[in-house]
Design an enzyme around this catalytic site. Structure first.
Site, mmCIF file in Angstrom:
data_model
loop_
_atom_site.group_PDB
_atom_site.id
_atom_site.type_symbol
_atom_site.label_atom_id
_atom_site.label_comp_id
_atom_site.label_asym_id
_atom_site.label_seq_id
_atom_site.Cartn_x
_atom_site.Cartn_y
_atom_site.Cartn_z
ATOM 1 N N LYS A 172 0.939 -1.188 0.124
ATOM 2 C CA LYS A 172 -0.020 0.009 0.168
ATOM 3 C C LYS A 172 0.842 1.334 -0.062
ATOM 4 O O LYS A 172 0.606 2.217 -0.680
ATOM 5 C CB LYS A 172 -0.806 -0.135 1.159
ATOM 6 C CG LYS A 172 -1.651 -1.335 1.125
ATOM 7 C CD LYS A 172 -2.579 -1.103 2.511
ATOM 8 C CE LYS A 172 -1.821 -1.341 4.056
ATOM 9 N NZ LYS A 172 -1.218 -2.521 4.396
ATOM 10 N N ARG B 180 -9.879 0.659 8.593
ATOM 11 C CA ARG B 180 -9.458 -1.008 9.093
ATOM 12 C C ARG B 180 -10.402 -1.387 9.798
ATOM 13 O O ARG B 180 -10.321 -2.475 10.139
ATOM 14 C CB ARG B 180 -8.273 -0.638 9.978
ATOM 15 C CG ARG B 180 -6.859 -0.886 9.363
ATOM 16 C CD ARG B 180 -5.679 -0.729 10.188
ATOM 17 N NE ARG B 180 -4.671 -1.596 10.194
ATOM 18 C CZ ARG B 180 -3.645 -1.031 9.501
ATOM 19 N NH1 ARG B 180 -3.568 0.306 8.873
ATOM 20 N NH2 ARG B 180 -2.565 -1.642 9.164
ATOM 21 N N ARG C 252 11.852 -5.462 4.877
ATOM 22 C CA ARG C 252 11.629 -4.079 4.680
ATOM 23 C C ARG C 252 12.537 -3.307 5.435
ATOM 24 O O ARG C 252 12.667 -3.257 6.791
ATOM 25 C CB ARG C 252 10.072 -3.641 4.942
ATOM 26 C CG ARG C 252 10.013 -2.321 5.039
ATOM 27 C CD ARG C 252 8.434 -1.852 5.112
ATOM 28 N NE ARG C 252 7.836 -2.312 6.275
ATOM 29 C CZ ARG C 252 6.682 -2.332 6.209
ATOM 30 N NH1 ARG C 252 5.644 -1.783 5.624
ATOM 31 N NH2 ARG C 252 5.760 -2.878 7.407
ATOM 32 N N ARG D 121 11.087 -1.003 11.211
ATOM 33 C CA ARG D 121 9.996 -0.800 12.010
ATOM 34 C C ARG D 121 10.236 -1.720 13.208
ATOM 35 O O ARG D 121 10.379 -2.944 13.092
ATOM 36 C CB ARG D 121 8.786 -0.650 11.266
ATOM 37 C CG ARG D 121 8.269 0.595 10.830
ATOM 38 C CD ARG D 121 7.351 0.543 9.814
ATOM 39 N NE ARG D 121 5.970 -0.164 10.272
ATOM 40 C CZ ARG D 121 5.109 -0.261 9.310
ATOM 41 N NH1 ARG D 121 5.041 0.359 8.355
ATOM 42 N NH2 ARG D 121 4.052 -1.159 9.849
ATOM 43 N N ARG E 75 -0.672 -8.528 13.507
ATOM 44 C CA ARG E 75 -1.189 -7.825 12.619
ATOM 45 C C ARG E 75 -2.199 -8.476 11.659
ATOM 46 O O ARG E 75 -3.160 -8.052 11.027
ATOM 47 C CB ARG E 75 -0.020 -7.109 11.996
ATOM 48 C CG ARG E 75 0.558 -6.085 12.753
ATOM 49 C CD ARG E 75 2.099 -5.794 12.240
ATOM 50 N NE ARG E 75 2.128 -5.007 11.097
ATOM 51 C CZ ARG E 75 3.260 -4.616 10.319
ATOM 52 N NH1 ARG E 75 4.443 -5.340 10.900
ATOM 53 N NH2 ARG E 75 3.444 -4.294 9.255
HETATM 54 P P1 AP5 Z 1 4.855 -1.698 1.714
HETATM 55 O O1 AP5 Z 1 4.638 -0.591 0.687
HETATM 56 O O2 AP5 Z 1 5.682 -1.244 3.090
HETATM 57 O O3 AP5 Z 1 3.535 -2.116 2.226
HETATM 58 P P2 AP5 Z 1 2.391 -1.728 2.967
HETATM 59 O O4 AP5 Z 1 1.110 -2.600 2.554
HETATM 60 O O5 AP5 Z 1 2.249 -0.291 3.078
HETATM 61 O O6 AP5 Z 1 2.843 -2.447 4.579
HETATM 62 P P3 AP5 Z 1 2.434 -1.688 6.139
HETATM 63 O O7 AP5 Z 1 3.448 -2.810 6.752
HETATM 64 O O8 AP5 Z 1 3.070 -0.336 6.014
HETATM 65 O O9 AP5 Z 1 1.163 -1.783 6.424
HETATM 66 P P4 AP5 Z 1 0.606 -2.048 7.568
HETATM 67 O O10 AP5 Z 1 -0.956 -2.033 7.258
HETATM 68 O O11 AP5 Z 1 0.839 -3.178 8.672
HETATM 69 O O12 AP5 Z 1 1.037 -0.807 8.347
HETATM 70 P P5 AP5 Z 1 0.532 0.521 8.761
HETATM 71 O O13 AP5 Z 1 1.634 1.496 9.009
HETATM 72 O O14 AP5 Z 1 -0.614 0.915 8.010
HETATM 73 O O15 AP5 Z 1 5.728 -2.815 1.256
HETATM 74 C C1 AP5 Z 1 6.142 -3.968 2.051
HETATM 75 C C2 AP5 Z 1 7.570 -4.378 1.737
HETATM 76 O O16 AP5 Z 1 7.473 -5.085 0.286
HETATM 77 C C3 AP5 Z 1 8.617 -3.315 1.225
HETATM 78 O O17 AP5 Z 1 9.626 -3.780 1.463
HETATM 79 C C4 AP5 Z 1 8.561 -3.131 -0.293
HETATM 80 O O18 AP5 Z 1 9.676 -2.786 -0.796
HETATM 81 C C5 AP5 Z 1 8.123 -4.501 -0.563
HETATM 82 N N1 AP5 Z 1 7.227 -4.480 -1.870
HETATM 83 C C6 AP5 Z 1 6.069 -3.400 -2.104
HETATM 84 N N2 AP5 Z 1 5.448 -4.118 -3.192
HETATM 85 C C7 AP5 Z 1 6.439 -5.359 -3.772
HETATM 86 C C8 AP5 Z 1 5.982 -5.863 -5.021
HETATM 87 N N3 AP5 Z 1 4.856 -5.623 -5.639
HETATM 88 N N4 AP5 Z 1 6.972 -7.030 -5.067
HETATM 89 C C9 AP5 Z 1 7.939 -7.035 -4.383
HETATM 90 N N5 AP5 Z 1 8.077 -6.568 -3.159
HETATM 91 C C10 AP5 Z 1 7.341 -5.397 -2.985
HETATM 92 O O19 AP5 Z 1 0.043 0.533 10.331
HETATM 93 C C11 AP5 Z 1 1.010 0.068 11.319
HETATM 94 C C12 AP5 Z 1 0.256 -0.219 12.749
HETATM 95 O O20 AP5 Z 1 -0.388 1.401 12.957
HETATM 96 C C13 AP5 Z 1 -0.812 -1.137 12.649
HETATM 97 O O21 AP5 Z 1 -0.506 -2.228 13.155
HETATM 98 C C14 AP5 Z 1 -1.699 -0.458 13.787
HETATM 99 O O22 AP5 Z 1 -1.142 -0.922 15.086
HETATM 100 C C15 AP5 Z 1 -1.570 1.038 13.719
HETATM 101 N N6 AP5 Z 1 -2.650 1.513 12.604
HETATM 102 C C16 AP5 Z 1 -2.375 2.194 11.380
HETATM 103 N N7 AP5 Z 1 -3.580 2.483 10.732
HETATM 104 C C17 AP5 Z 1 -4.604 2.238 11.749
HETATM 105 C C18 AP5 Z 1 -6.082 2.358 11.780
HETATM 106 N N8 AP5 Z 1 -6.588 2.921 10.388
HETATM 107 N N9 AP5 Z 1 -6.909 1.992 12.581
HETATM 108 C C19 AP5 Z 1 -6.137 1.242 13.782
HETATM 109 N N10 AP5 Z 1 -4.807 1.277 14.076
HETATM 110 C C20 AP5 Z 1 -4.018 1.791 12.914
#
Ligand code: AP5
Ligand code: ZN
Length: 216
Positions: A13, A87, A126, A160, A171
């Site tokens: 994402k 979410r 990552r 992270r 997660r």
């Molecule tokens: P990346 O693009 O970083 O993936 P992502 O989907 O953004 O993953 P996140 O881990 O950031 O998502 P998340 O939902 O767990 O975290 P968030 O920060 O929202 O890609 C991942 C890796 O793969 C990278 O190394 C990239 O280079 C590689 N890659 C990408 N595309 C690729 C491809 N096509 N092929 C190969 N490799 C590829 O949330 C973190 C925490 O915050 C949550 O756990 C929760 O505690 C809290 N939180 C955040 N939002 C909320 C909410 N709305 N409500 C409640 N709690 C929340």
């Protein structure tokens, strides 16, 4: 055009949102990034949030809806990209209300489908630039020069706290329990588009572009 990027942790994402910002002048609203900023601020709310995030659990709806509401007041450029929000069904309802109040709507919800096995290697490989936020991966997208960000040259590359096998398990559980019901919710609203998130990064980007080009 306002879109949601929906998908499990590691689906890509953030990677795709950054690309849309650059290519289309859209505005990325990542609740994960906002919460990490709050965490770094060292406020009481930030400390509470840090604990919940490190374990891989979801932060309360109230906190994230408040953060989004603040950001929506700013200029949306060519449209908002909601990354990691909503979410829960409660967050989805709140987003609908906030957009309606602004006289705006959601154009597409893009579900990025990736299986659990691939997510583990994506998350454990990552790292990100602490200065400009560029996202890297040990195998699929390493920096060109070791230890130095391609985009801004910074050597402040970080992993992270929640990118470990234990937190990832939580997660994923949170995703299947609380977030995956949104797939049915947006399907019924006629707003859902499903794409193969396992494809190579550029191919995923092209699939998202095709969905966006179909809008208006
Ligand atoms: P990346 O693009 O970083 O993936 P992502 O989907 O953004 O993953 P996140 O881990 O950031 O998502 P998340 O939902 O767990 O975290 P968030 O920060 O929202 O890609 C991942 C890796 O793969 C990278 O190394 C990239 O280079 C590689 N890659 C990408 N595309 C690729 C491809 N096509 N092929 C190969 N490799 C590829 O949330 C973190 C925490 O915050 C949550 O756990 C929760 O505690 C809290 N939180 C955040 N939002 C909320 C909410 N709305 N409500 C409640 N709690 C929340
Ligand atoms: Zn950088």
């Amino acid at each position: 055009t306002n879109i949601i990027l929906l998908g499990p942790p590691g689906a890509g994402k953030g990677t795709q949102a950054r690309r849309l910002v650059e290519e289309r002048g859209m505005v990325q609203l990542s609740t994960g990034d906002m919460l990490r900023e709050a965490k770094d601020s060292g406020t009481e709310m930030g400390n509470k949030v840090a604990e919940v995030m490190a374990k891989g659990q979801l932060v309360t709806d109230e906190i994230v809806i408040g953060l989004i509401e603040e950001k929506l007041a700013a200029d949306g450029g060519a449209g908002f990209i909601f990354d990691g929000f909503p979410r829960t069904l409660g967050q989805a309802d709140a987003l609908g209300r906030l957009l309606a109040r602004m006289g705006q709507k959601l154009d597409a919800v893009i579900e990025m489908q990736v299986d659990d096995e691939a997510l583990v290697s994506r998350i454990t490989g990552r790292y990100t630039c602490g200065d400009c936020g560029e996202v890297y991966h040990d195998e699929t997208k390493p920096t060109k020069e070791s230890g130095k960000c391609d985009v801004c040259g910074s050597s402040n590359l970080k992993r992270r706290a929640d990118d470990n096998a234990d937190s990832l398990r939580t997660r994923l559980m949170e995703y299947y329990k609380k977030t995956s019901p949104l797939i049915g919710y947006y399907y019924h609203a006629g707003e859902l588009f499903q794409i193969d998130g396992l494809a190579e990064m550029n191919a995923v980007g092209d699939a998202i572009s095709r969905v966006l080009d179909q809008q208006n």
